[in-house]
Enzyme design. Sequence first.
Site, mmCIF file in Angstrom:
data_model
loop_
_atom_site.group_PDB
_atom_site.id
_atom_site.type_symbol
_atom_site.label_atom_id
_atom_site.label_comp_id
_atom_site.label_asym_id
_atom_site.label_seq_id
_atom_site.Cartn_x
_atom_site.Cartn_y
_atom_site.Cartn_z
ATOM 1 N N GLY A 16 0.770 -1.236 0.000
ATOM 2 C CA GLY A 16 0.000 0.000 0.000
ATOM 3 C C GLY A 16 0.803 1.288 0.000
ATOM 4 N N LEU A 87 -2.480 -7.330 -8.152
ATOM 5 C CA LEU A 87 -1.946 -8.537 -8.780
ATOM 6 C C LEU A 87 -3.018 -9.470 -9.330
ATOM 7 C CD1 LEU A 87 0.912 -9.345 -6.227
ATOM 8 C CD2 LEU A 87 1.049 -8.093 -8.400
ATOM 9 N N LEU A 89 -6.205 -9.914 -12.553
ATOM 10 C CA LEU A 89 -6.697 -9.396 -13.822
ATOM 11 C C LEU A 89 -7.921 -8.528 -13.565
ATOM 12 C CD1 LEU A 89 -6.457 -12.548 -16.118
ATOM 13 C CD2 LEU A 89 -4.935 -10.556 -16.069
ATOM 14 N N ASN A 102 -2.440 2.181 -14.430
ATOM 15 C CA ASN A 102 -1.639 1.159 -13.762
ATOM 16 C C ASN A 102 -0.324 1.786 -13.319
ATOM 17 O OD1 ASN A 102 -0.616 -1.246 -12.803
ATOM 18 N ND2 ASN A 102 -0.075 -2.032 -14.821
ATOM 19 N N HIS A 104 3.140 1.058 -11.865
ATOM 20 C CA HIS A 104 4.006 -0.107 -11.725
ATOM 21 C C HIS A 104 5.416 0.368 -11.407
ATOM 22 C CE1 HIS A 104 6.091 -3.850 -12.730
ATOM 23 N NE2 HIS A 104 4.932 -4.429 -12.490
#
Length: 115
Positions: A16, A87, A89, A102, A104
């Site tokens: 988080g 993590l 779909l 997203n 990342h």
Amino acid sequence: MTPHAPRIAVFLSGGGRTLLSLHDAIRRGDLDAEIAIVVASRECLGAERARASGLPVIVEAGDLTADRLDELAQEHGFGWVVLAGYLRLLPITERLRGRIVNIHPALLPGHAGQG
């Protein structure tokens, strides 16, 4: 935060840290948004941190269906999704097309990790 600040859902699966960074930016006034809900794929440190920050949290185990994602958007009133170390779909629904980000921590696809 303006009265019409975008309402976002933050999806996470881990610690988080990105959620906390977003929450801090909102509180400082650097990001005009509101976190409507935190969706965790499992009980995790990120869910605990969200609760400790006073943010609403739900745990949705497994992959969400398009119908369930739209149901959550309707129920919690968010129009944007931030994937912050999520993590699982996630379907892209018509309601949220072009409104999913997203975040990342590494270059994709070479360093996608386990999810």
